[in-house]
Scaffold this motif. Structure first.
Motif, PDB file in Angstrom:
ATOM      1  N   ILE A 218      21.560  -4.230 -12.459  1.00 58.08           N
ATOM      2  CA  ILE A 218      21.623  -5.369 -11.550  1.00 58.08           C
ATOM      3  C   ILE A 218      21.706  -4.765 -10.152  1.00 58.08           C
ATOM      4  CG2 ILE A 218      22.733  -7.541 -10.969  1.00 58.08           C
ATOM      5  CD1 ILE A 218      21.901  -7.390 -13.904  1.00 58.08           C
ATOM      6  N   VAL A 219      20.666  -4.936  -9.355  1.00 65.18           N
ATOM      7  CA  VAL A 219      20.562  -4.286  -8.046  1.00 65.18           C
ATOM      8  C   VAL A 219      20.433  -5.346  -6.956  1.00 65.18           C
ATOM      9  CG1 VAL A 219      19.220  -2.680  -6.629  1.00 65.18           C
ATOM     10  CG2 VAL A 219      19.443  -2.281  -9.096  1.00 65.18           C
ATOM     11  N   GLY A 220      21.140  -5.146  -5.874  1.00 64.98           N
ATOM     12  CA  GLY A 220      21.031  -6.041  -4.724  1.00 64.98           C
ATOM     13  C   GLY A 220      20.419  -5.323  -3.536  1.00 64.98           C
ATOM     14  N   LEU A 221      19.689  -6.076  -2.705  1.00 64.65           N
ATOM     15  CA  LEU A 221      19.119  -5.522  -1.481  1.00 64.65           C
ATOM     16  C   LEU A 221      19.263  -6.544  -0.361  1.00 64.65           C
ATOM     17  CD1 LEU A 221      17.488  -3.377   0.081  1.00 64.65           C
ATOM     18  CD2 LEU A 221      15.404  -4.564  -0.668  1.00 64.65           C
ATOM     19  N   ARG A 222      19.916  -6.126   0.699  1.00 64.64           N
ATOM     20  CA  ARG A 222      20.047  -6.971   1.890  1.00 64.64           C
ATOM     21  C   ARG A 222      19.957  -6.093   3.128  1.00 64.64           C
ATOM     22  NH1 ARG A 222      25.843  -8.804   3.866  1.00 64.64           N
ATOM     23  NH2 ARG A 222      24.609  -8.557   5.766  1.00 64.64           N
ATOM     24  N   ASP A 223      19.714  -6.721   4.275  1.00 59.94           N
ATOM     25  CA  ASP A 223      19.668  -6.006   5.538  1.00 59.94           C
ATOM     26  C   ASP A 223      21.083  -5.712   6.022  1.00 59.94           C
ATOM     27  OD1 ASP A 223      16.911  -6.243   5.541  1.00 59.94           O
ATOM     28  OD2 ASP A 223      16.888  -7.964   6.891  1.00 59.94           O
ATOM     29  N   MET A 224      21.257  -4.589   6.693  1.00 58.37           N
ATOM     30  CA  MET A 224      22.524  -4.313   7.362  1.00 58.37           C
ATOM     31  C   MET A 224      22.658  -5.213   8.591  1.00 58.37           C
ATOM     32  SD  MET A 224      25.314  -2.496   7.251  1.00 58.37           S
ATOM     33  CE  MET A 224      25.005  -1.069   6.213  1.00 58.37           C
ATOM     34  N   TYR A 225      21.539  -5.409   9.298  1.00 57.71           N
ATOM     35  CA  TYR A 225      21.535  -6.258  10.500  1.00 57.71           C
ATOM     36  C   TYR A 225      21.810  -7.699  10.095  1.00 57.71           C
ATOM     37  CZ  TYR A 225      19.771  -8.541  14.747  1.00 57.71           C
ATOM     38  OH  TYR A 225      19.637  -9.305  15.883  1.00 57.71           O
ATOM     39  N   CYS A 226      22.806  -8.301  10.706  1.00 58.83           N
ATOM     40  CA  CYS A 226      23.154  -9.689  10.398  1.00 58.83           C
ATOM     41  C   CYS A 226      24.059 -10.218  11.504  1.00 58.83           C
ATOM     42  CB  CYS A 226      23.853  -9.781   9.032  1.00 58.83           C
ATOM     43  SG  CYS A 226      25.422  -8.875   8.940  1.00 58.83           S
TER      44      CYS A 226
ATOM     45  N   ILE B  21      32.634  -4.543  -6.079  1.00 52.27           N
ATOM     46  CA  ILE B  21      31.949  -4.346  -7.369  1.00 52.27           C
ATOM     47  C   ILE B  21      32.843  -3.586  -8.332  1.00 52.27           C
ATOM     48  CG2 ILE B  21      30.003  -3.169  -8.479  1.00 52.27           C
ATOM     49  CD1 ILE B  21      28.363  -3.844  -5.940  1.00 52.27           C
ATOM     50  N   ARG B  22      33.549  -2.569  -7.840  1.00 47.50           N
ATOM     51  CA  ARG B  22      34.481  -1.817  -8.691  1.00 47.50           C
ATOM     52  C   ARG B  22      35.615  -2.706  -9.183  1.00 47.50           C
ATOM     53  NH1 ARG B  22      33.765   2.324  -4.825  1.00 47.50           N
ATOM     54  NH2 ARG B  22      35.709   1.687  -3.804  1.00 47.50           N
ATOM     55  N   ASP B  23      36.158  -3.538  -8.287  1.00 48.85           N
ATOM     56  CA  ASP B  23      37.275  -4.408  -8.655  1.00 48.85           C
ATOM     57  C   ASP B  23      36.880  -5.403  -9.740  1.00 48.85           C
ATOM     58  OD1 ASP B  23      38.875  -3.126  -6.838  1.00 48.85           O
ATOM     59  OD2 ASP B  23      38.739  -4.691  -5.295  1.00 48.85           O
ATOM     60  N   MET B  24      35.583  -5.727  -9.810  1.00 51.41           N
ATOM     61  CA  MET B  24      35.092  -6.655 -10.824  1.00 51.41           C
ATOM     62  C   MET B  24      34.635  -5.929 -12.091  1.00 51.41           C
ATOM     63  SD  MET B  24      32.953  -9.338  -8.400  1.00 51.41           S
ATOM     64  CE  MET B  24      32.746 -10.542  -9.722  1.00 51.41           C
ATOM     65  N   ASN B  25      34.868  -4.609 -12.125  1.00 50.82           N
ATOM     66  CA  ASN B  25      34.493  -3.782 -13.279  1.00 50.82           C
ATOM     67  C   ASN B  25      33.001  -3.865 -13.590  1.00 50.82           C
ATOM     68  OD1 ASN B  25      37.188  -2.877 -13.864  1.00 50.82           O
ATOM     69  ND2 ASN B  25      37.604  -4.909 -14.736  1.00 50.82           N
ATOM     70  N   LEU B  26      32.194  -3.874 -12.532  1.00 48.45           N
ATOM     71  CA  LEU B  26      30.744  -3.996 -12.693  1.00 48.45           C
ATOM     72  C   LEU B  26      29.986  -2.752 -12.233  1.00 48.45           C
ATOM     73  CD1 LEU B  26      30.272  -7.649 -11.347  1.00 48.45           C
ATOM     74  CD2 LEU B  26      30.189  -6.919 -13.740  1.00 48.45           C
ATOM     75  N   SER B  27      30.696  -1.743 -11.757  1.00 47.76           N
ATOM     76  CA  SER B  27      30.025  -0.623 -11.087  1.00 47.76           C
ATOM     77  C   SER B  27      29.133   0.197 -12.006  1.00 47.76           C
ATOM     78  CB  SER B  27      31.055   0.289 -10.420  1.00 47.76           C
ATOM     79  OG  SER B  27      32.016   0.734 -11.349  1.00 47.76           O
ATOM     80  N   GLU B  28      29.316   0.097 -13.304  1.00 48.39           N
ATOM     81  CA  GLU B  28      28.482   0.879 -14.218  1.00 48.39           C
ATOM     82  C   GLU B  28      27.027   0.436 -14.180  1.00 48.39           C
ATOM     83  OE1 GLU B  28      28.181   2.029 -18.983  1.00 48.39           O
ATOM     84  OE2 GLU B  28      30.071   1.272 -18.154  1.00 48.39           O
TER      85      GLU B  28
ATOM     86  N   VAL C  51      23.852 -12.370  -1.300  1.00 44.75           N
ATOM     87  CA  VAL C  51      23.310 -11.398  -2.255  1.00 44.75           C
ATOM     88  C   VAL C  51      24.400 -10.867  -3.174  1.00 44.75           C
ATOM     89  CG1 VAL C  51      22.163  -9.165  -2.535  1.00 44.75           C
ATOM     90  CG2 VAL C  51      21.389 -10.741  -0.753  1.00 44.75           C
ATOM     91  N   LEU C  52      25.502 -10.405  -2.600  1.00 47.62           N
ATOM     92  CA  LEU C  52      26.557  -9.790  -3.396  1.00 47.62           C
ATOM     93  C   LEU C  52      27.180 -10.791  -4.361  1.00 47.62           C
ATOM     94  CD1 LEU C  52      28.221  -7.285  -4.020  1.00 47.62           C
ATOM     95  CD2 LEU C  52      29.728  -7.892  -2.111  1.00 47.62           C
ATOM     96  N   SER C  53      27.494 -11.984  -3.871  1.00 42.94           N
ATOM     97  CA  SER C  53      28.128 -12.977  -4.742  1.00 42.94           C
ATOM     98  C   SER C  53      27.183 -13.463  -5.826  1.00 42.94           C
ATOM     99  CB  SER C  53      28.639 -14.165  -3.922  1.00 42.94           C
ATOM    100  OG  SER C  53      27.580 -14.815  -3.228  1.00 42.94           O
ATOM    101  N   ALA C  54      25.901 -13.631  -5.494  1.00 39.99           N
ATOM    102  CA  ALA C  54      24.928 -14.102  -6.481  1.00 39.99           C
ATOM    103  C   ALA C  54      24.756 -13.109  -7.615  1.00 39.99           C
ATOM    104  CB  ALA C  54      23.588 -14.374  -5.804  1.00 39.99           C
ATOM    105  N   MET C  55      24.711 -11.822  -7.286  1.00 41.29           N
ATOM    106  CA  MET C  55      24.478 -10.811  -8.320  1.00 41.29           C
ATOM    107  C   MET C  55      25.720 -10.567  -9.160  1.00 41.29           C
ATOM    108  SD  MET C  55      24.178  -7.472  -5.793  1.00 41.29           S
ATOM    109  CE  MET C  55      24.074  -6.230  -7.069  1.00 41.29           C
ATOM    110  N   THR C  56      26.893 -10.494  -8.517  1.00 38.85           N
ATOM    111  CA  THR C  56      28.109 -10.225  -9.282  1.00 38.85           C
ATOM    112  C   THR C  56      28.490 -11.410 -10.162  1.00 38.85           C
ATOM    113  OG1 THR C  56      29.448 -10.908  -7.358  1.00 38.85           O
ATOM    114  CG2 THR C  56      29.026  -8.545  -7.648  1.00 38.85           C
ATOM    115  N   LYS C  57      28.202 -12.603  -9.707  1.00 38.61           N
ATOM    116  CA  LYS C  57      28.498 -13.799 -10.505  1.00 38.61           C
ATOM    117  C   LYS C  57      27.706 -13.807 -11.803  1.00 38.61           C
ATOM    118  CE  LYS C  57      28.198 -18.866 -10.283  1.00 38.61           C
ATOM    119  NZ  LYS C  57      27.865 -20.022  -9.392  1.00 38.61           N
TER     120      LYS C  57
END
Length: 236
Positions: A90-98, A125-132, A71-77
């Motif tokens: 751009i919003v991601g949703l995943r389970d904590m359980y894994c 996300i911050r390091d990629m300057n995407l947090s806004e 989820v994280l890599s797909a959205m940030t990419k």
């Protein structure tokens, strides 16, 4: 037009979010458009189902990436190009359980580990300057936690006292380690065991009305649900 892309880990989450959005906007095709996709070999394949007009006031694209860790890599990419094409969220949703969570905290919900997972994602996300415009949400511990909270209407059909406790208005639902297993236990007693199949999730969600979502939000029983709602529906 508001344009929001929501990347989810699987089919259950995609159906849940789709049905939430359609109920929020009362299936008004002028007010909401939904486009569902499944990410296959890095290509968006059309998934069930599209709704609404292309020029609707609120446009949502829901992408099933097929894996919690993707989820994280797909959205940030894709976030920079999607921002350029008019997506303001751009919003991601995943389970904590894994699997990784089970290895780090077997059989037990750890609030410290929850915070670690959330902080690590936010830092990336911050390091990629995407947090806004880009945020990742974790359903704690699974999207089935939210389903359990929404399906309190089941309690009239359940005689098992242990299961009935999950519908207590004071129950700490986010302390349930594996909510999907609880869902399976409940449905074994009321019908077909829950296995996350498309027809099952569609059937479950067909019983939910917008007021049920609103009641869950107002109750604050699932803070992770409220945070997600605040992002995709700022007026919730």
């Amino acid at each position: 037009m508001d344009k929001c892309a929501i990347f989810v880990e699987g089919q259950s989450e995609q159906i849940f979010v789709r049905e939430l959005l359609l109920r929020r906007y009362c299936w008004d095709a002028r007010n909401i458009a939904v486009r569902c996709y499944k990410l296959q070999s890095e290509v968006f394949e059309t998934a069930e189902y599209d709704f609404g007009d292309d020029d609707a006031e609120h446009f949502y694209q829901i992408v099933d990436v097929g894996n919690d860790n993707k989820v994280l890599s797909a959205m940030t990419k894709r976030a920079p190009k999607m921002n350029e094409s008019g997506f303001t969220q751009i919003v991601g949703l995943r389970d904590m359980y894994c699997r990784v969570y089970r290895e780090m905290s077997p059989h037990c919900v750890s609030r410290e580990l929850n915070e670690e997972f959330i902080n690590n994602a936010n830092e990336l996300i911050r390091d990629m300057n995407l947090s806004e415009t880009t945020r990742l949400h974790f359903a704690i511990m699974e999207v089935e936690t939210w389903m359990l909270a929404l399906l309190e209407k089941w309690k009239g059909n359940i005689s098992d006292e242990d299961i009935a406790l999950y519908f207590d208005s004071q129950a700490e639902l986010e302390n349930i380690f594996h909510p999907a297993a609880v869902m399976k236990n409940i449905t074994e007693k009321t019908g077909e065991p829950y296995e996350k199949h498309k027809t099952q999730v569609n059937s479950i969600m067909s019983n939910i009305e917008w007021q049920d979502f609103q009641n869950l939000y107002d109750s604050n029983r699932c803070p992770s649900f409220n945070r997600f709602m605040d992002d995709i529906l700022p007026s919730a």
